[in-house]
Scaffold this active site. Structure first.
Site, mmCIF file in Angstrom:
data_model
loop_
_atom_site.group_PDB
_atom_site.id
_atom_site.type_symbol
_atom_site.label_atom_id
_atom_site.label_comp_id
_atom_site.label_asym_id
_atom_site.label_seq_id
_atom_site.Cartn_x
_atom_site.Cartn_y
_atom_site.Cartn_z
ATOM 1 N N GLU A 107 4.276 -4.964 7.610
ATOM 2 C CA GLU A 107 3.476 -3.877 8.203
ATOM 3 C C GLU A 107 3.803 -3.582 9.660
ATOM 4 O O GLU A 107 3.729 -2.436 10.095
ATOM 5 C CB GLU A 107 1.970 -4.189 8.070
ATOM 6 C CG GLU A 107 1.413 -3.973 6.663
ATOM 7 C CD GLU A 107 1.471 -5.214 5.800
ATOM 8 O OE1 GLU A 107 2.235 -6.148 6.134
ATOM 9 O OE2 GLU A 107 0.752 -5.250 4.791
ATOM 10 N N GLY A 141 0.656 -4.977 0.849
ATOM 11 C CA GLY A 141 -0.466 -5.059 -0.091
ATOM 12 C C GLY A 141 -0.136 -5.831 -1.358
ATOM 13 O O GLY A 141 -1.044 -6.341 -2.029
ATOM 14 N N ALA A 158 0.869 -1.171 0.000
ATOM 15 C CA ALA A 158 0.000 0.000 0.000
ATOM 16 C C ALA A 158 0.911 1.227 0.000
ATOM 17 O O ALA A 158 2.079 1.142 0.390
ATOM 18 C CB ALA A 158 -0.886 -0.011 1.240
ATOM 19 N N GLU A 164 -0.695 -9.302 -0.458
ATOM 20 C CA GLU A 164 -2.152 -9.457 -0.297
ATOM 21 C C GLU A 164 -2.866 -9.549 -1.646
ATOM 22 O O GLU A 164 -3.807 -10.329 -1.803
ATOM 23 C CB GLU A 164 -2.690 -8.290 0.541
ATOM 24 C CG GLU A 164 -2.173 -8.378 1.971
ATOM 25 C CD GLU A 164 -2.576 -7.206 2.848
ATOM 26 O OE1 GLU A 164 -2.190 -6.071 2.516
ATOM 27 O OE2 GLU A 164 -3.268 -7.418 3.849
HETATM 28 N N1 CAA Z 1 4.703 3.208 -0.608
HETATM 29 C C1 CAA Z 1 5.145 4.370 -1.127
HETATM 30 N N2 CAA Z 1 6.359 4.494 -1.727
HETATM 31 C C2 CAA Z 1 7.117 3.387 -1.801
HETATM 32 C C3 CAA Z 1 6.710 2.158 -1.274
HETATM 33 C C4 CAA Z 1 5.425 2.079 -0.651
HETATM 34 N N3 CAA Z 1 4.943 0.953 -0.154
HETATM 35 N N4 CAA Z 1 7.691 1.244 -1.502
HETATM 36 C C5 CAA Z 1 8.669 1.886 -2.144
HETATM 37 N N5 CAA Z 1 8.341 3.187 -2.331
HETATM 38 C C6 CAA Z 1 9.128 4.242 -2.992
HETATM 39 C C7 CAA Z 1 10.284 4.678 -2.145
HETATM 40 O O1 CAA Z 1 9.880 5.636 -1.190
HETATM 41 C C8 CAA Z 1 11.220 5.249 -3.200
HETATM 42 O O2 CAA Z 1 10.773 6.541 -3.545
HETATM 43 P P1 CAA Z 1 11.852 7.749 -3.732
HETATM 44 O O3 CAA Z 1 12.682 7.301 -4.930
HETATM 45 O O4 CAA Z 1 11.012 8.938 -4.008
HETATM 46 O O5 CAA Z 1 12.640 7.786 -2.470
HETATM 47 C C9 CAA Z 1 10.983 4.339 -4.397
HETATM 48 O O6 CAA Z 1 9.725 3.700 -4.171
HETATM 49 C C10 CAA Z 1 12.046 3.263 -4.544
HETATM 50 O O7 CAA Z 1 12.127 2.582 -3.307
HETATM 51 P P2 CAA Z 1 13.505 2.370 -2.510
HETATM 52 O O8 CAA Z 1 14.456 3.465 -2.815
HETATM 53 O O9 CAA Z 1 13.148 2.141 -1.080
HETATM 54 O O10 CAA Z 1 13.997 1.023 -3.223
HETATM 55 P P3 CAA Z 1 14.932 -0.116 -2.592
HETATM 56 O O11 CAA Z 1 15.226 -1.024 -3.730
HETATM 57 O O12 CAA Z 1 16.039 0.476 -1.822
HETATM 58 O O13 CAA Z 1 13.995 -0.871 -1.522
HETATM 59 C C11 CAA Z 1 11.949 -1.945 -0.801
HETATM 60 C C12 CAA Z 1 12.866 -1.577 -1.979
HETATM 61 C C13 CAA Z 1 12.647 -2.932 0.125
HETATM 62 C C14 CAA Z 1 10.695 -2.578 -1.411
HETATM 63 C C15 CAA Z 1 11.585 -0.665 0.000
HETATM 64 O O14 CAA Z 1 11.149 0.325 -0.926
HETATM 65 C C16 CAA Z 1 10.491 -0.873 0.993
HETATM 66 O O15 CAA Z 1 10.736 -1.387 2.067
HETATM 67 N N6 CAA Z 1 9.231 -0.447 0.670
HETATM 68 C C17 CAA Z 1 8.130 -0.517 1.573
HETATM 69 C C18 CAA Z 1 7.597 -1.930 1.699
HETATM 70 C C19 CAA Z 1 6.459 -2.007 2.698
HETATM 71 O O16 CAA Z 1 6.622 -1.732 3.870
HETATM 72 N N7 CAA Z 1 5.254 -2.409 2.220
HETATM 73 C C20 CAA Z 1 4.100 -2.507 3.059
HETATM 74 C C21 CAA Z 1 3.300 -1.255 2.973
HETATM 75 S S1 CAA Z 1 2.021 -1.192 4.160
HETATM 76 C C22 CAA Z 1 0.728 -2.072 3.516
HETATM 77 O O17 CAA Z 1 0.817 -2.673 2.454
HETATM 78 C C23 CAA Z 1 -0.515 -2.021 4.352
HETATM 79 C C24 CAA Z 1 -1.668 -2.836 3.911
HETATM 80 O O18 CAA Z 1 -1.672 -4.064 4.057
HETATM 81 C C25 CAA Z 1 -2.862 -2.217 3.376
#
Ligand code: CAA
Length: 260
Positions: free
Chosen positions: A134, A111, A66, A114
Site C-alpha cells: 500500500e 487486502g 482492494a 489482510e
Molecule cells: N485493483 C484493481 N485492479 C487490479 C488490482 C487491484 N488491486 N490488481 C490487479 N488488477 C488488474 C490490473 O489492473 C490488470 O487489469 P487490466 O488487464 O485491465 O490492465 C489485471 O488485474 C491483471 O493485472 P496485471 O496486468 O497487473 O498482472 P501482472 O501479473 O502483471 O501483475 C500484480 C500482478 C503484481 C498483482 C499487479 O497486478 C499488482 O501489483 N496489483 C496491485 C497490487 C496492490 O497494490 N494491492 C494492494 C491494493 S491497496 C489495498 O489493498 C488497500 C487496503 O488495504 C484496503
C-alpha cells in the site's frame, strides 16, 4: 444460498468453500465483492451444514488487494466507508464461531493478505506471494494489517513488510509464521480440505470456544486471558458434546458430536 456475482459458495461434507471470482482483475476486492463476502460469512455462521469455512481465489490469484480503480475516485469520507466495510468483513471472519481457513493461491497482496490474516489458519501454495504494498500507493493497509500482522509475526517484521511493501514468497511467509504450511500448487485444495476434515472431527463447540478464547485473549493481559479460558472450559461442561467426548474415550470409540 444467494446468487452472488463475484463469489461462489458451496457446502460439501460440512465444509463451506467460498471462492472469490473476479479473475480479470486478479480477484481484487471492490465494495460489491466485500459486501458479498460479508453476507456469505454471516449466512454460513448460521448454516448448520457448514462446520468450517475455506476461502480461496479463482485463477492465478487469491486476491490482488482492494480494488485500486474503485479507490482512485474516493475522497476521505468514502475512504472511511470503504475501510469500515473491509473491517466489518475481517471482523465477521475473525468472530465467526467456526474455523476459517485461507487457501492462498498466487497473489495475496494488500487486502488479500489482510483477508488471509483474518482467517484462523493459512495454507499457501508454493506459488503464493504475500505483501502489503500500500505505501507505494501513498496509503496504508486499511483492512486490518497494521494490527493483525504485528500480532502474528511481531512488530519488526510487520513494519519491514509495510514500510518496504516487499512482496514475499510462500517460503518466506512460512519462515516468519505468516502461514501455517506451504504445499505444492496442485495440492492446495486437498491440503485445505484435509485440514478442514481434521478440525471437523473435533468437538465443534470446543473448537468454537478455543477460537474465541485465543482471539479475545490476544488483546488482554495474560491473567485476564486465563480467566476467559476458565469460563470457556466450564461452558464446555454444560454441553452434550463434552459428555460424549469423554465417554467415547472411556469406551474406546469415536465420538459422535452433535454440536450442543
Ligand atoms: N485493483 C484493481 N485492479 C487490479 C488490482 C487491484 N488491486 N490488481 C490487479 N488488477 C488488474 C490490473 O489492473 C490488470 O487489469 P487490466 O488487464 O485491465 O490492465 C489485471 O488485474 C491483471 O493485472 P496485471 O496486468 O497487473 O498482472 P501482472 O501479473 O502483471 O501483475 C500484480 C500482478 C503484481 C498483482 C499487479 O497486478 C499488482 O501489483 N496489483 C496491485 C497490487 C496492490 O497494490 N494491492 C494492494 C491494493 S491497496 C489495498 O489493498 C488497500 C487496503 O488495504 C484496503
Amino acid at each position: 444460498m444467494n446468487n452472488y456475482r463475484n463469489i461462489r459458495v458451496t457446502v460439501q461434507e460440512n465444509i463451506a468453500l467460498i471462492t472469490i471470482s473476479r479473475p480479470d482483475v486478479l480477484n481484487a476486492l471492490n465494495s460489491e465483492t466485500v459486501t458479498e463476502l460479508l453476507k456469505a460469512v454471516q449466512e454460513l455462521e448460521h448454516d448448520p451444514r457448514a462446520h468450517i469455512v475455506i476461502i480461496t481465489g479463482d485463477g492465478k490469484a487469491f486476491v490482488a488487494g482492494a480494488d485500486i480503480t474503485e479507490m482512485n475516485s474516493k475522497g476521505p469520507e468514502e475512504a472511511r466507508t470503504y475501510s469500515e466495510l473491509g473491517h466489518s468483513l475481517m471482523r465477521a471472519i475473525q468472530n465467526m464461531g467456526k474455523a476459517a481457513i485461507a487457501a492462498v493461491n498466487g497473489y495475496a497482496l494488500g487486502g488479500g493478505t489482510e483477508l488471509a490474516l483474518a482467517c484462523d489458519i493459512r495454507i499457501a501454495s508454493e506459488n503464493a506471494q504475500f505483501g502489503l504494498p500500500e505505501t507505494i500507493l501513498g496509503i496504508i493497509p486499511g483492512w486490518g494489517a497494521t494490527q493483525r500482522m504485528p500480532r502474528l509475526v511481531g512488530t519488526a517484521v510487520a513494519k519491514e513488510l509495510i514500510f518496504t511493501g516487499e512482496i514475499i514468497s510462500a517460503r518466506r511467509a512460512l519462515e516468519i509464521g505468516l502461514v501455517n504450511r506451504v504445499v505444492p500448487d496442485e495440492d492446495l485444495m486437498t491440503a485445505a480440505m484435509d485440514m478442514a476434515r481434521k478440525i471437523k472431527h473435533q468437538g465443534p463447540i470446543a473448537v468454537s470456544h478455543a477460537k474465541q478464547v485465543i482471539n479475545r485473549g490476544m488483546d488482554r493481559p495474560l491473567q485476564e486471558g486465563c480467566g476467559l479460558e476458565i469460563d470457556a472450559f466450564v461452558s464446555c461442561f454444560n454441553t452434550e458434546d463434552q459428555k460424549e467426548g469423554l465417554q467415547a474415550f472411556i469406551e474406546k470409540r469415536e465420538p459422535r458430536f452433535k454440536g450442543r
